[in-house]
Motif scaffolding. Structure first.
Motif, PDB file in Angstrom:
ATOM      1  N   ARG A 101     -13.769  76.573  68.156  1.00 27.45           N
ATOM      2  CA  ARG A 101     -13.904  75.951  66.835  1.00 27.45           C
ATOM      3  C   ARG A 101     -12.876  76.547  65.868  1.00 27.45           C
ATOM      4  O   ARG A 101     -12.238  75.842  65.094  1.00 27.45           O
ATOM      5  CB  ARG A 101     -15.324  76.166  66.292  1.00 27.45           C
ATOM      6  CG  ARG A 101     -16.327  75.144  66.807  1.00 27.45           C
ATOM      7  CD  ARG A 101     -17.577  75.129  65.962  1.00 27.45           C
ATOM      8  NE  ARG A 101     -18.301  76.388  66.030  1.00 27.45           N
ATOM      9  CZ  ARG A 101     -19.140  76.718  66.999  1.00 27.45           C
ATOM     10  NH1 ARG A 101     -19.362  75.870  67.974  1.00 27.45           N
ATOM     11  NH2 ARG A 101     -19.766  77.871  66.998  1.00 27.45           N
ATOM     12  N   ALA A 124      -9.394  75.371  66.782  1.00 30.72           N
ATOM     13  CA  ALA A 124      -9.222  73.961  66.394  1.00 30.72           C
ATOM     14  C   ALA A 124      -8.991  73.861  64.893  1.00 30.72           C
ATOM     15  O   ALA A 124      -8.170  73.060  64.430  1.00 30.72           O
ATOM     16  CB  ALA A 124     -10.447  73.155  66.817  1.00 30.72           C
ATOM     17  N   GLY A 125      -9.720  74.682  64.123  1.00 34.40           N
ATOM     18  CA  GLY A 125      -9.537  74.703  62.667  1.00 34.40           C
ATOM     19  C   GLY A 125      -8.117  75.119  62.306  1.00 34.40           C
ATOM     20  O   GLY A 125      -7.484  74.522  61.424  1.00 34.40           O
ATOM     21  N   VAL A 172      -7.242  68.759  69.593  1.00 33.59           N
ATOM     22  CA  VAL A 172      -8.118  68.190  68.559  1.00 33.59           C
ATOM     23  C   VAL A 172      -7.986  66.686  68.724  1.00 33.59           C
ATOM     24  O   VAL A 172      -6.932  66.121  68.462  1.00 33.59           O
ATOM     25  CB  VAL A 172      -7.669  68.618  67.152  1.00 33.59           C
ATOM     26  CG1 VAL A 172      -8.579  68.014  66.104  1.00 33.59           C
ATOM     27  CG2 VAL A 172      -7.669  70.134  67.036  1.00 33.59           C
ATOM     28  N   ALA A 173      -9.018  66.059  69.236  1.00 28.57           N
ATOM     29  CA  ALA A 173      -8.950  64.629  69.540  1.00 28.57           C
ATOM     30  C   ALA A 173     -10.300  63.994  69.244  1.00 28.57           C
ATOM     31  O   ALA A 173     -11.314  64.684  69.241  1.00 28.57           O
ATOM     32  CB  ALA A 173      -8.575  64.425  71.005  1.00 28.57           C
ATOM     33  N   PRO A 174     -10.324  62.688  68.981  1.00 32.65           N
ATOM     34  CA  PRO A 174     -11.578  62.039  68.606  1.00 32.65           C
ATOM     35  C   PRO A 174     -12.684  62.198  69.647  1.00 32.65           C
ATOM     36  O   PRO A 174     -13.832  62.383  69.306  1.00 32.65           O
ATOM     37  CB  PRO A 174     -11.200  60.565  68.484  1.00 32.65           C
ATOM     38  CG  PRO A 174      -9.743  60.540  68.311  1.00 32.65           C
ATOM     39  CD  PRO A 174      -9.205  61.743  68.988  1.00 32.65           C
ATOM     40  N   ARG A 175     -12.324  62.156  70.925  1.00 31.24           N
ATOM     41  CA  ARG A 175     -13.365  62.204  71.943  1.00 31.24           C
ATOM     42  C   ARG A 175     -13.754  63.627  72.302  1.00 31.24           C
ATOM     43  O   ARG A 175     -14.619  63.871  73.104  1.00 31.24           O
ATOM     44  CB  ARG A 175     -12.893  61.491  73.200  1.00 31.24           C
ATOM     45  CG  ARG A 175     -12.731  60.046  72.917  1.00 31.24           C
ATOM     46  CD  ARG A 175     -12.611  59.280  74.171  1.00 31.24           C
ATOM     47  NE  ARG A 175     -12.664  57.871  73.830  1.00 31.24           N
ATOM     48  CZ  ARG A 175     -12.937  56.931  74.683  1.00 31.24           C
ATOM     49  NH1 ARG A 175     -13.167  57.215  75.923  1.00 31.24           N
ATOM     50  NH2 ARG A 175     -12.962  55.681  74.311  1.00 31.24           N
ATOM     51  N   VAL A 198     -13.878  66.728  69.868  1.00 30.75           N
ATOM     52  CA  VAL A 198     -13.579  67.161  68.507  1.00 30.75           C
ATOM     53  C   VAL A 198     -12.765  68.446  68.504  1.00 30.75           C
ATOM     54  O   VAL A 198     -11.773  68.587  67.822  1.00 30.75           O
ATOM     55  CB  VAL A 198     -14.884  67.331  67.703  1.00 30.75           C
ATOM     56  CG1 VAL A 198     -14.605  67.961  66.358  1.00 30.75           C
ATOM     57  CG2 VAL A 198     -15.523  65.977  67.504  1.00 30.75           C
ATOM     58  N   ALA A 199     -13.176  69.387  69.308  1.00 32.38           N
ATOM     59  CA  ALA A 199     -12.413  70.623  69.399  1.00 32.38           C
ATOM     60  C   ALA A 199     -12.586  71.163  70.795  1.00 32.38           C
ATOM     61  O   ALA A 199     -13.655  71.104  71.357  1.00 32.38           O
ATOM     62  CB  ALA A 199     -12.940  71.624  68.400  1.00 32.38           C
TER      63      ALA A 199
END
Lengths: 451, 239
Positions: free
Chosen positions: A95, A98-99, A186-189, A191-192
């Motif tokens: 997480r 990804a941030g 980081v992708a829509p399907r 999230v992270a």
């Protein structure tokens, strides 16, 4: 670079736990490497220190290389622990990474952050290991008996060796972190998360190592008299590489077999095993080596015990050597259990929502514990027994005459097998017990609301 | 790898802040984008709408350079994002693209102020004090300055999104991409956030692309682009 260093600083409890684990693994590796280097530098002039001799295993040019290789092999569980520690707190780390990625960090900046985190912990851990080595090398000549005085007194070259080893171990921690840091997506399907590494990529290496092991074994058997020590060490090295590349596939095979079961807990264990086959695979490789070492120690000790001793102290020399090897294997087994526990705890933490859902659907904690026991034991226990069986198949024919009779030889093998079985089952139970608290926490209904 | 290409403008024609040409992207079992074309000019607010699974979020991630298109080109300020190496694409994103995702994706271990300064810190071109002053200024504009020392875990959904907007705008980007920024907020909170985001973009002549299900977003946009199964179903200029 300063931004990278700032972001690499441990902040949460999970970060600090990871930091301590990396430091501990590096400390253990540094002690072992420094001891091995000091023994490798042993000269006859070191014979009498403070009026006492060093251990005969170090004095004897025939057994000294074995002690050095044994110490270096003990670095393997430390390395497994290091790799496992680098994966500690991975859900929270993903997480965070990804941030950072969304904020504009490049993949190479993320890799540098991972590297900087580990180099710091690695150097501090290795420095602590160096202090431990100096304490060990200066105190054991004063307090231990002759036969256990394995590490000679520190010499002047330690002034050079200590900082070099500290830096080298720190660098190894950094390289391990950099290579184990997968690309953050980081992708829509998804999230992270980090890109998964497909397992079959190393199948070629596993086959290559297996072929190399067979080739080296054949050469070693045919030309034993030409290069007895070097050949044996080459066989050990290739065997370790083969075991490490091959055992993750045993995890996948075991998972496939479990998946065919009608028992949902076995299926759950299979799913978790498939999700991470590398960790139990790596641990299984170490456990197999431990099983083999125990078997060798038991059979060898029994054969020595059966031989008439007219030399005075000869039996003690051999039996102590076997006991030291067994003790080393026991420590390696304990370190492996810690690695396995870390991996299982991570998996439980990441899957706590699913675990809470299972509890809500009526699955008891006892059933979940059983699934965990299957997951942790399905690869490691058979691997320990396979290692023991392989060792027995070599040692029993070799020492048959010393054991005096086939029945005693079979009895020795059976005793070794029983020892390995009991130890591996106990290790499995200990691992499950250590994960049980996290498992109980994961069953809480609060986790149903976790993301 | 091919060299990054630069889009050249004809005399009298302005270069679009974002330009996507015949962009295709597929997940392992699904084609998410099938030849999408989109141009967004400076100061323009574009709402991308469509049903779930129509490819809206994928379009946004591809535009940001977080996902690379299978084919087609994506230009941001004339630079082809897909052709840039990751470090250069990340640098372009830090300087010129602000990104707001549905759940904010703030770094939980860093304070609100540290989160907002991140794009400037990662770029490494600003002094810490000036970066913090700039971040504080944006937090004030977004009405969350009192939360500067708080951590993301202590914030409500609306507060997290405002911090995410501040982080997206702190480097003064020419393009802001927002994926369902009001998705996890109640109607009042969502409306207020939208007002702040749109007014900040209009004031700075920034292009804003908002992926949304929310009709209120479409109401404040200059143009609506509706996706259906990975293609542009229709484009409408809104008055």
């Amino acid at each position: 670079m300063s931004a990278v260093l700032t972001l690499a600083r441990p902040r949460t409890t999970s970060d600090w736990r990871r930091w301590w684990l990396v430091a501990a693994a590096c400390a253990a590796a540094a002690v072992l490497v420094l001891c091995a280097l000091r023994i490798a530098r042993y000269r006859l002039s070191d014979l009498v220190v403070l009026g006492r001799q060093v251990s005969p295993y170090v004095q004897d040019a025939g057994t000294r290389p074995g002690v050095i290789v044994g110490l270096l092999l003990c670095c393997v569980p430390a390395l497994v622990l290091l790799i496992q520690a680098l994966r500690f707190g991975s859900a929270a780390r993903e997480r965070r990474l990804a941030g950072l990625r969304v904020a504009g960090a490049s993949q190479s900046q993320l890799r540098r952050i991972a590297m900087a985190e580990s180099v710091g912990a690695g150097v501090v851990g290795a420095a602590a290991g160096a202090v431990a080595y100096l304490a060990l090398a200066t105190t054991t000549p004063r307090i231990s008996s002759d036969i256990l005085r394995l590490v000679p007194y520190p010499d002047r070259l330690d002034i050079l060796a200590v900082p070099l080893v500290v830096l080298a171990v720190g660098a190894v921690a950094g390289v391990c972190a950099r290579t184990s840091a997968r690309a953050v997506i980081v992708a829509p399907r998804r999230v992270a998360g980090r890109l998964p590494r497909p397992l079959p990529s190393s199948r070629g290496w596993a086959s290559a190592f297996l072929v190399a092991l067979l080739a080296v074994l054949t050469i070693q058997v045919l030309g034993y008299n030409l290069w007895p020590h070097t050949g044996a060490f080459v066989v050990i090295g290739v065997a370790v590489a083969t075991a490490f590349t091959l055992t993750p596939y045993l995890g996948v095979l075991a998972a496939r077999r479990l998946m065919r079961s009608d028992d949902p807990m076995r299926q759950l264990a299979a799913a978790r095993l498939r999700a991470d086959a590398r960790t139990p695979g790596r641990v299984a490789a170490v456990v197999a080596a431990c099983g083999a070492t125990f078997m060798i120690a038991v059979v060898f000790s029994l054969s020595v015990w059966r031989v008439d001793d007219n030399t005075g102290g000869g039996k003690a020399y051999y039996v102590t050597g076997a006991a030291l090897a067994g003790l080393g294997a026991l420590v390696a087994l304990a370190v492996s259990v810690v690695s396995l526990v870390i991996a299982a705890s991570e998996q439980v933490l990441e899957g706590r929502r699913a675990t809470a859902a299972l509890t809500a659907f009526g699955v008891s904690t006892a059933e979940l514990t059983r699934a965990m026991r299957i997951q942790l034991g399905i690869v490691t226990i058979p691997c320990a027994l396979t290692g023991a069986a392989l060792a027995a198949s070599v040692m029993v024919p070799l020492l048959r005459s010393d054991l005096r009779g086939p029945l005693v030889a079979l009895g020795a093998a059976a005793l070794g097998f029983a020892c390995v079985w009991v130890l591996s089952v106990l290790a499995n139970r200990a691992a499950v017990r250590l994960v049980r608290r996290q498992l109980a926490d994961a069953t809480s209904a609060e986790n149903l609301r976790t993301a | 790898m091919s060299e990054p290409t630069e889009q050249t403008a004809m005399p009298g024609e302005s270069v679009a802040v974002l330009s996507m040409r015949d962009v295709q992207f597929a997940y392992p079992r699904t084609a998410a984008l099938r030849g999408v074309n989109l141009d967004v000019a400076a100061g323009e607010v574009v709402a991308v709408t469509g049903r779930s699974g129509s490819g809206k979020s994928t379009l946004l991630h591809v535009a940001a350079g977080l996902l690379r298109p299978a084919s087609g080109t994506v230009h941001v300020l004339g630079q082809e994002v897909g052709a840039l190496p990751d470090a250069a694409a990340s640098s372009l994103r830090r300087k010129h693209v602000g990104l707001v995702l549905q759940h904010g994706l703030l770094v939980p271990e860093l304070s609100v102020l540290a989160n907002v300064t991140l794009p400037l810190v990662l770029e490494g071109t600003q002094q810490r004090a000036s970066a913090q002053a700039l971040a504080h200024d944006w937090l004030t504009r977004l009405e969350v300055a009192d939360l500067a020392t708080a951590f993301p875990g202590e914030l409500s959904g609306g507060q997290s999104q405002r911090v995410a907007v501040a982080r997206a705008l702190v480097a003064g980007p020419a393009l802001v991409l927002a994926d369902e920024p009001t998705g996890s907020l109640d109607s009042v909170g969502g409306e207020r956030l939208l007002d702040l985001l749109v007014s900040a973009c209009r004031a700075g002549n920034r292009a804003l692309v908002v992926v949304t299900h929310d009709n209120r977003v479409a109401a404040v946009a200059d143009r609506e682009v509706r996706l259906l199964d990975g293609t542009v179903e229709y484009e409408a200029v809104l008055t």
